[in-house]
Every structure is written in structure tokens, then in C-alpha cells.
Design an enzyme around this catalytic site. Structure first.
Site, PDB file in Angstrom:
ATOM      1  NE  ARG A 167       5.089  -8.849   2.751  1.00  0.00           N
ATOM      2  CZ  ARG A 167       4.941  -7.840   1.898  1.00  0.00           C
ATOM      3  NH1 ARG A 167       5.959  -7.041   1.634  1.00  0.00           N
ATOM      4  NH2 ARG A 167       3.776  -7.602   1.336  1.00  0.00           N
ATOM      5  CG  ASP A 178       2.170   1.623  -6.593  1.00  0.00           C
ATOM      6  OD1 ASP A 178       3.237   1.690  -5.952  1.00  0.00           O
ATOM      7  OD2 ASP A 178       1.346   0.702  -6.439  1.00  0.00           O
ATOM      8  CG  HIS A 222       5.729   3.871  -3.043  1.00  0.00           C
ATOM      9  ND1 HIS A 222       6.036   2.919  -2.094  1.00  0.00           N
ATOM     10  CD2 HIS A 222       5.085   3.212  -4.037  1.00  0.00           C
ATOM     11  CE1 HIS A 222       5.604   1.741  -2.493  1.00  0.00           C
ATOM     12  NE2 HIS A 222       5.018   1.887  -3.667  1.00  0.00           N
ATOM     13  CG  HIS A 271       1.413   1.478  -1.032  1.00  0.00           C
ATOM     14  ND1 HIS A 271       0.972   2.369  -1.996  1.00  0.00           N
ATOM     15  CD2 HIS A 271       2.177   0.580  -1.701  1.00  0.00           C
ATOM     16  CE1 HIS A 271       1.437   2.014  -3.172  1.00  0.00           C
ATOM     17  NE2 HIS A 271       2.187   0.935  -3.034  1.00  0.00           N
TER      18      HIS A 271
HETATM   19  C1  LIG Z   1       7.756   2.948 -11.988  1.00  0.00           C
HETATM   20  C2  LIG Z   1       8.130   2.396 -10.875  1.00  0.00           C
HETATM   21  C3  LIG Z   1       9.138   2.960  -9.962  1.00  0.00           C
HETATM   22  C4  LIG Z   1       9.089   2.027  -8.769  1.00  0.00           C
HETATM   23  C5  LIG Z   1       8.735   0.715  -9.403  1.00  0.00           C
HETATM   24  C6  LIG Z   1       7.619   1.116 -10.322  1.00  0.00           C
HETATM   25  O1  LIG Z   1       7.370   0.159 -11.293  1.00  0.00           O
HETATM   26  C7  LIG Z   1       6.376   1.438  -9.477  1.00  0.00           C
HETATM   27  C8  LIG Z   1       6.662   1.904  -8.038  1.00  0.00           C
HETATM   28  C9  LIG Z   1       8.024   2.562  -7.797  1.00  0.00           C
HETATM   29  C10 LIG Z   1       8.637   2.360  -6.385  1.00  0.00           C
HETATM   30  C11 LIG Z   1       8.334   0.956  -5.864  1.00  0.00           C
HETATM   31  C12 LIG Z   1       8.133   3.342  -5.333  1.00  0.00           C
HETATM   32  C13 LIG Z   1       9.017   3.286  -4.054  1.00  0.00           C
HETATM   33  C14 LIG Z   1      10.467   3.612  -4.378  1.00  0.00           C
HETATM   34  C15 LIG Z   1      11.059   2.671  -5.449  1.00  0.00           C
HETATM   35  C16 LIG Z   1      12.444   3.164  -5.795  1.00  0.00           C
HETATM   36  C17 LIG Z   1      11.261   1.286  -4.815  1.00  0.00           C
HETATM   37  O2  LIG Z   1      11.465   1.192  -3.581  1.00  0.00           O
HETATM   38  O3  LIG Z   1      11.269   0.257  -5.504  1.00  0.00           O
HETATM   39  C18 LIG Z   1      10.109   2.699  -6.677  1.00  0.00           C
HETATM   40  C19 LIG Z   1      10.373   1.878  -7.931  1.00  0.00           C
HETATM   41  C20 LIG Z   1      11.618   2.272  -8.718  1.00  0.00           C
HETATM   42  O4  LIG Z   1      12.289   1.349  -9.160  1.00  0.00           O
HETATM   43  O5  LIG Z   1      11.888   3.460  -8.947  1.00  0.00           O
HETATM   44  O1  LIG Z   2       5.719  -5.613  -1.225  1.00  0.00           O
HETATM   45  C1  LIG Z   2       4.708  -4.981  -0.992  1.00  0.00           C
HETATM   46  O2  LIG Z   2       3.812  -5.387  -0.238  1.00  0.00           O
HETATM   47  C2  LIG Z   2       4.483  -3.614  -1.607  1.00  0.00           C
HETATM   48  C3  LIG Z   2       5.446  -3.283  -2.690  1.00  0.00           C
HETATM   49  C4  LIG Z   2       5.101  -2.007  -3.387  1.00  0.00           C
HETATM   50  O3  LIG Z   2       4.362  -1.192  -2.890  1.00  0.00           O
HETATM   51  C5  LIG Z   2       5.667  -1.757  -4.725  1.00  0.00           C
HETATM   52  O4  LIG Z   2       6.511  -2.549  -5.200  1.00  0.00           O
HETATM   53  O5  LIG Z   2       5.249  -0.729  -5.326  1.00  0.00           O
HETATM   54 FE   LIG Z   3       3.702   0.306  -4.384  1.00  0.00          FE
END
Ligand SMILES: C=C1C[C@]23C[C@@]1(O)CC[C@H]2[C@]1(C)CCC[C@@](C)(C(=O)O)[C@H]1[C@@H]3C(=O)O
Ligand SMILES: O=C(O)CCC(=O)C(=O)O
Ligand SMILES: [Fe+2]
Length: 401
Positions: A336, A246, A244, A326
Site C-alpha cells: 500500500r 499529526d 497518532h 488515526h
Molecule cells: C512531524 C512528523 C513526525 C511524524 C511525521 C511527521 O511529519 C508527521 C506525523 C508523525 C508520525 C507519522 C506520527 C506516527 C509516528 C511516526 C514516528 C511515524 O510512524 O512515522 C511519526 C513521524 C515521525 O517521523 O516522527
Molecule cells: O498512510 C496513511 O494512510 C496514514 C499515514 C499517516 O497518518 C501519516 O503519515 O501521518
Molecule cells: Fe498521520
């Protein structure tokens, strides 16, 4: 072999939950199981390479800049600009954030995530909301589940805001979490302060007034997220966080010594090695949009100032800037943790170029929006990935709001 590691927990039911049968990922049962449930298996084209070549991102020493040295500020902003031109990731050291605060923020994370599932569920994150405790987003998604647990909360830099991090955590988790709440309140304040300093460097690197972005983000309404990635016996099939960009403006991440953050640069996945003294900083989609009008304001200054700005200008103006894709991978043996502070504009700030600067040569790339609109989009309509901004932009233009 059937896998029975997903427990059934009572929580506020919604129609979408039906399909998931209130599944909650209980890490204590899954971590050492030789097989993983199919919902966690990512498709072949997204499966991770657990070991990726290291990405050397610039390590930017902020000491001189933070103590007011103009030459150090110029040098730091040059490095920031260079990194943003290439992939949008850089590391900062001598950032002024107390090491003990960072250590406490990690230690309190261990305490929280090691609690029994029922205790963590007191802060249960409801469907469509971005705050609270979530275990692999079961209930929210039915496939490509991330191998992680998260605890997210809002931070407001507005001194008049009544909603503090500490109150939220105390209210959700109980009185014994008072100190826990204070640690993350302090941590968010430190992150907000550091973000505003980095905003000055970004402004300088783009050739605009140094305080331009600092003012824009002064009263930021940001998101803090604690990411907890338990061990996984099939790390080559699963992902901790999927690929994704951000959607937010700027991310300041602290990863522990385990490692797992990977960035897609020059057509391959590369890892950013852990460095306990450093924060990993990256630009998000909302900041990318902010910078478009900057490029429109003064292209001449851009050309004079640096090639960095003009390259950014071209990429951004054409909407082709695919920055900072990333993800986070998991591993067999070690949990982790990462602490992510997502800087976001105050809710009423319109992210848009001023109309007088838009003309046939400088056409609009994205529609006007506010951060709450994009946030809602990511929570209710679209799982943030590498295309969020483009899809959101189309969605807004086809007047879904
Ligand atoms: C606005 C947001 C949505 C997510 C968290 C965040 O604060 C910023 C990044 C987004 C996220 C990490 C991108 C990958 C998918 C996601 C669902 C996750 O894996 O956490 C995303 C976050 C979300 O809660 O929607
Ligand atoms: O845990 C990490 O190193 C990356 C997490 C991340 O990309 C996110 O929470 O948006
Ligand atoms: Fe991220």
C-alpha cells in the site's frame, strides 16, 4: 523459530544505534515470511482490527469555491466546519490538482521503493532528523516498529528559498533522479496551493477573515512524506503507522486503491475507503492551537456564525479537543502507498494567542511555541502519538528549552 529477515547495513553509527546493531528492515526478505520479528508486534490494547466499519466522511466538491463562486464557498466551508467539529477528517474532490501529477507521484514511488536497499540508503535518514529514507525506524525505536518504509523531504513555499525538493533528491540520490525530484517538487507546490485554499475554508468556518490562515501559512515550511507499506503476513499483530494525531498543521493525504487508513471516532476504529479522485484532509495539533485564539477573539461572532464554531471553542478552550486520532493498518497480499503532505508554519512564526486576548475567562491553554520546537520534540524526545501536544506543552512549561 528464529527470524532472520533483518539485514545489517553500514550507516552513520550513534550510541543509540548500538542496541539495534544497525538493523535495517529489508522488506524484500520480510514480506512473505510467516512470522514477524517481535519488534513489530504491537501490545494487545493497540493491536489492529484489520477490517473496521467504514467511516463516511464528507466529500467536499471544491470546484465552485475554486472558481470564485461565493455560495459554493459558503457551502464548502460549512461542510469543512461540520467535519472538524466531529473528527477533523474530510475528503476533497475537484481540487484542481492534475490527475497525471498524482499518478506520476505514485508511479515514481514504486520505482524508488523497489530499488535495492543499498540504493535507498543513499538518502538514509539520520537519527534526530526528519528527512531522508527510513526503514521501519530501526535504530530510532526498539519496539512497536511500524511496518513501512518512508522517504521524507522538506518543502519551502518561500520563493526565495534556495532549498528545493528537486535539489535535495538529486543531491542525495544522484543525477538520474532529476525527473523524480521534479515530480515531487511539482507535487509539493500543488499541495501547498491546495492547503492555502483549504485554509480559506477553515477561516470562513471559524468566522474569521478569509485570508487569516492563508497569510499565516503563505510561506509554509512543510514536510512531504512517501509512505510505502509492504505486505505483512501477520497484519493483526503489526501496524503500518501507529495511532497518532499529526503534530503538524494540516495533512493532505492521497492513498492508493488498497486502503488501510483508520480513524478513531465515537470510541471505535473506522476506515476511510480509498478514492483515487479525492484527497483525505485532516487537521493536526499545530492548527488546533492556532484556532484557540480565534475563538477568543470573537465568541459572539462564533455563537452567531454557527454552533460548529462555538462547540469547537468550548472544546479547544478547555484543551479537551482530542481530534483526529488515526493509524494505518497493513495487509497480507498488497503493498500500500500513501502520499502525505504535512503543512507546517514557517519556522519563525509563533503559534500563540495574542496576549491582549488572554484573561481570566480566556486562560492560556498551550505555551508559545514555534513549529521547529515541536518538530524537534517529535524527532529527539517523543514519538508522536495521541498525546504529543499535551506532553510537549508540559515539557515546554517545565523549561526544557
Ligand atoms: C512531524 C512528523 C513526525 C511524524 C511525521 C511527521 O511529519 C508527521 C506525523 C508523525 C508520525 C507519522 C506520527 C506516527 C509516528 C511516526 C514516528 C511515524 O510512524 O512515522 C511519526 C513521524 C515521525 O517521523 O516522527
Ligand atoms: O498512510 C496513511 O494512510 C496514514 C499515514 C499517516 O497518518 C501519516 O503519515 O501521518
Ligand atoms: Fe498521520
Amino acid at each position: 523459530m528464529a527470524i532472520d529477515c533483518v539485514s545489517t547495513m553500514p550507516h552513520h553509527p550513534t550510541p543509540r544505534d548500538e542496541e539495534q546493531k544497525h538493523l535495517v528492515f529489508d522488506a524484500s526478505l520480510l514480506n512473505y515470511h510467516p512470522h514477524i520479528p517481535k519488534q513489530f508486534i504491537w501490545p494487545d490494547h493497540e493491536k489492529p482490527s484489520v477490517t473496521a466499519p467504514q467511516l463516511h466522511v464528507p466529500l467536499i466538491d471544491l470546484r465552485g469555491f475554486l472558481s470564485g463562486d461565493p455560495v459554493a464557498a459558503m457551502e464548502a466551508s460549512r461542510l469543512v466546519g461540520e467535519a472538524c467539529q466531529h473528527h477533523g477528517f474530510f475528503l476533497v474532490v475537484n481540487h484542481g490538482v492534475d490527475d497525471m501529477l498524482v499518478a506520476h507521484a505514485h508511479a515514481y514511488m514504486d520505482n524508488f521503493f523497489e530499488l535495492p536497499l543499498t540504493d535507498k540508503q543513499r538518502a538514509h535518514r539520520k537519527l534526530g532528523e526528519h528527512c531522508g529514507y527510513a526503514s521501519s525506524f530501526t535504530g530510532r525505536f526498539s519496539s512497536k516498529l511500524p511496518w513501512k518504509e518512508t522517504l521524507s523531504f522538506r518543502y519551502s513555499a518561500d520563493k526565495n528559498s534556495s532549498k528545493t525538493v528537486q535539489d535535495y533528491l538529486l543531491h542525495k540520490l544522484g543525477d538520474e533522479f532529476k525527473h523524480f525530484g521534479k515530480v515531487y517538487q511539482d507535487y509539493c507546490e500543488a499541495m501547498s496551493k491546495l492547503s492555502l485554499a483549504i485554509m480559506e475554508l477553515l477561516a470562513m468556518s471559524l468566522g474569521v477573515r478569509r485570508s487569516h490562515f492563508r497569510e499565516f501559512f503563505e510561506e509554509n515550511e512543510s514536510i512531504m512524506r512517501l509512505n510505502y507499506y509492504p505486505p505483512c503476513q501477520k497484519p493483526d499483530l503489526a501496524l503500518g503507522t501507529g495511532p497518532h494525531c499529526d503534530p503538524t498543521s494540516l495533512t493532505i493525504l492521497h492513498q492508493d486503491r488498497v486502503g488501510g487508513l483508520q480513524v478513531f471516532v465515537d470510541d471505535e476504529w473506522r476506515s476511510i475507503s480509498p478514492n483515487l479522485e479525492a484527497f483525505v484532509v485532516n487537521i493536526g495539533d499545530t492548527f488546533k492551537v492556532n484556532t484557540i485564539f480565534i475563538s477568543n477573539i470573537n465568541p459572539i461572532l462564533h455563537n452567531v456564525y454557527s454552533t460548529v464554531a462555538s462547540v469547537c471553542f468550548q472544546a479547544l478552550a478547555n484543551g479537551r479537543y482530542k481530534s483526529c486520532l488515526h493509524r494505518a493498518v497493513v495487509n497480507r497480499h498488497t503493498t500500500r502507498k500513501s502520499l502525505a503532505f504535512f503543512l507546517c508554519p514557517k519556522g519563525d512564526k509563533v503559534v500563540a494567542p495574542p496576549t491582549e486576548l488572554v484573561d481570566a475567562n480566556n486562560p492560556r491553554v498551550y505555551p508559545d511555541f514555534t513549529w521547529p520546537m515541536l518538530l524537534e520534540f517529535t524527532q529527539k524526545h517523543y514519538r508522536a502519538d495521541m498525546n504529543t501536544l499535551e506532553v510537549f506543552s508540559n515539557w515546554v512549561q517545565h523549561s526544557h528549552i
